[in-house]
Write a protein that holds these residues in place. Sequence first.
Motif, mmCIF file in Angstrom:
data_model
loop_
_atom_site.group_PDB
_atom_site.id
_atom_site.type_symbol
_atom_site.label_atom_id
_atom_site.label_comp_id
_atom_site.label_asym_id
_atom_site.label_seq_id
_atom_site.Cartn_x
_atom_site.Cartn_y
_atom_site.Cartn_z
ATOM 1 N N TYR A 31 0.898 -1.253 -0.136
ATOM 2 C CA TYR A 31 0.138 0.009 0.108
ATOM 3 C C TYR A 31 0.946 1.422 -0.076
ATOM 4 C CZ TYR A 31 -4.048 -2.979 1.145
ATOM 5 O OH TYR A 31 -5.135 -3.730 1.203
ATOM 6 N N TYR A 35 -0.650 12.347 0.306
ATOM 7 C CA TYR A 35 -1.506 13.308 1.112
ATOM 8 C C TYR A 35 -0.869 14.436 0.701
ATOM 9 C CZ TYR A 35 -3.144 9.528 4.084
ATOM 10 O OH TYR A 35 -3.769 8.205 4.625
ATOM 11 N N GLN A 37 -0.714 18.019 2.948
ATOM 12 C CA GLN A 37 -0.995 18.954 4.215
ATOM 13 C C GLN A 37 -0.992 20.518 4.183
ATOM 14 O OE1 GLN A 37 2.066 17.852 7.147
ATOM 15 N NE2 GLN A 37 0.930 19.062 8.762
ATOM 16 N N LEU A 43 -4.307 16.273 7.256
ATOM 17 C CA LEU A 43 -3.899 15.446 5.989
ATOM 18 C C LEU A 43 -4.835 14.903 5.085
ATOM 19 C CD1 LEU A 43 -1.356 13.708 8.191
ATOM 20 C CD2 LEU A 43 -0.474 14.878 6.280
ATOM 21 N N TYR A 48 -4.171 6.619 -3.773
ATOM 22 C CA TYR A 48 -3.479 5.702 -3.242
ATOM 23 C C TYR A 48 -3.303 4.483 -4.029
ATOM 24 C CZ TYR A 48 -8.140 3.784 -2.343
ATOM 25 O OH TYR A 48 -9.390 3.116 -2.579
ATOM 26 N N PHE A 90 3.161 14.666 1.278
ATOM 27 C CA PHE A 90 3.810 13.664 1.871
ATOM 28 C C PHE A 90 3.149 12.319 1.132
ATOM 29 C CE2 PHE A 90 5.683 15.189 5.499
ATOM 30 C CZ PHE A 90 4.979 16.237 5.752
ATOM 31 N N SER A 98 -4.285 0.622 5.889
ATOM 32 C CA SER A 98 -4.096 1.687 6.885
ATOM 33 C C SER A 98 -5.014 1.513 8.301
ATOM 34 C CB SER A 98 -4.154 3.331 6.621
ATOM 35 O OG SER A 98 -5.283 3.420 6.066
ATOM 36 N N PRO A 102 0.336 0.542 10.705
ATOM 37 C CA PRO A 102 0.894 1.833 10.594
ATOM 38 C C PRO A 102 1.334 2.553 9.249
ATOM 39 C CG PRO A 102 2.414 0.514 11.867
ATOM 40 C CD PRO A 102 1.303 -0.385 11.313
ATOM 41 N N LEU A 103 1.078 3.726 9.053
ATOM 42 C CA LEU A 103 1.654 4.432 7.951
ATOM 43 C C LEU A 103 2.871 5.066 8.322
ATOM 44 C CD1 LEU A 103 -1.514 6.832 6.887
ATOM 45 C CD2 LEU A 103 -0.638 4.714 5.733
ATOM 46 N N PHE A 105 5.622 7.510 6.666
ATOM 47 C CA PHE A 105 5.694 8.642 5.860
ATOM 48 C C PHE A 105 7.120 9.004 5.529
ATOM 49 C CE2 PHE A 105 1.415 10.596 6.065
ATOM 50 C CZ PHE A 105 0.769 10.003 6.912
ATOM 51 N N GLY A 106 7.249 9.642 4.230
ATOM 52 C CA GLY A 106 8.622 10.288 4.002
ATOM 53 C C GLY A 106 8.623 11.635 4.960
ATOM 54 N N ASN A 107 9.659 12.314 4.500
ATOM 55 C CA ASN A 107 9.861 13.707 4.862
ATOM 56 C C ASN A 107 9.225 14.835 4.299
ATOM 57 O OD1 ASN A 107 11.055 12.700 7.353
ATOM 58 N ND2 ASN A 107 13.041 12.826 6.460
ATOM 59 N N TYR B 36 -1.063 10.484 15.504
ATOM 60 C CA TYR B 36 0.139 10.677 14.913
ATOM 61 C C TYR B 36 0.838 11.879 15.241
ATOM 62 C CZ TYR B 36 -0.645 6.852 11.212
ATOM 63 O OH TYR B 36 -0.748 5.609 10.787
ATOM 64 N N LYS B 42 9.615 16.963 9.543
ATOM 65 C CA LYS B 42 9.319 15.433 9.181
ATOM 66 C C LYS B 42 8.081 15.053 8.872
ATOM 67 C CE LYS B 42 13.860 14.764 10.703
ATOM 68 N NZ LYS B 42 14.680 14.369 9.801
ATOM 69 N N GLY B 43 8.024 13.807 8.358
ATOM 70 C CA GLY B 43 6.805 13.154 8.231
ATOM 71 C C GLY B 43 5.839 12.717 9.479
ATOM 72 N N LEU B 46 3.289 7.125 13.623
ATOM 73 C CA LEU B 46 2.547 6.667 14.285
ATOM 74 C C LEU B 46 2.538 6.641 16.020
ATOM 75 C CD1 LEU B 46 -0.423 5.151 14.818
ATOM 76 C CD2 LEU B 46 0.722 2.971 14.715
#
Lengths: 114, 111
Positions: A31, A35, A37, A43, A48, A90, A98, A102-103, A105-107, B36, B42-43, B46
């Motif tokens: 998956y 997103y 933000q 978000l 997806y 993101f 999900s 947990p998701l 995430f990248g930065n 979260y 940063k992203g 959780l």
Amino acid sequence: NAGVTQTPKFRILKIGQSMTLQCAQDMNHNYMYWYRQDPGMGLKLIYYSVGAGITDKGEVPNGYNVSRSTTEDFPLRLELAAPSQTSVYFCASSGVDSSNSPLHFGNGTRLTVT
Amino acid sequence: QQQVKQSPQSLIVQKGGISIINCAYENTAFDYFPWYQQFPGKGPALLIAIRPDVSEKKEGRFTISFNKSAKQFSLHIMDSQPGDSATYFCAASRTGGKLIFGQGTELSVKP
């Protein structure tokens, strides 16, 4: 183990230009998500994918396109950039959906459209 | 029915105090409620999650309280520390569905 890697970190676009935001994950997750933000808005899910070759729209897909040719990569394409697309984007991945995993995430990519 | 409403938008707490962030949802089919945590640049990651079969879940200084009848859940941070300063997002989904995120709360813990 890099996790989820997004490039570029920052980008300024002129109205009407196009660009691709890159996202890669090395966790073998099926998956993947995009997103955006915005301040005070939380978000919002753009697109997806539940696996290579399968994509679907989220809450706010207009103005964006995605593809998923491999498990690792999930690029987001902006065609004809508009000021309303100024945001922080993101990419995230999860092993299963999900609601059960947990998701990760990248930065993020901070995009400004002027 | 798909919204998750989060409050407050921002919160300032003294070191050692309790931080409380609240969320409310409409869709009674939601059965997964994560929080979260996001640090600047940063992203999100959780922090803690709960399902409606329990009314409270605690992990260290972080506790989720869940009120199914009121359709509300909250995050409590005990003995808040400056390192807890971050943006916190609640979220909700039904099994197999996609997460709906709240608007976010920017927490600042003053030394």
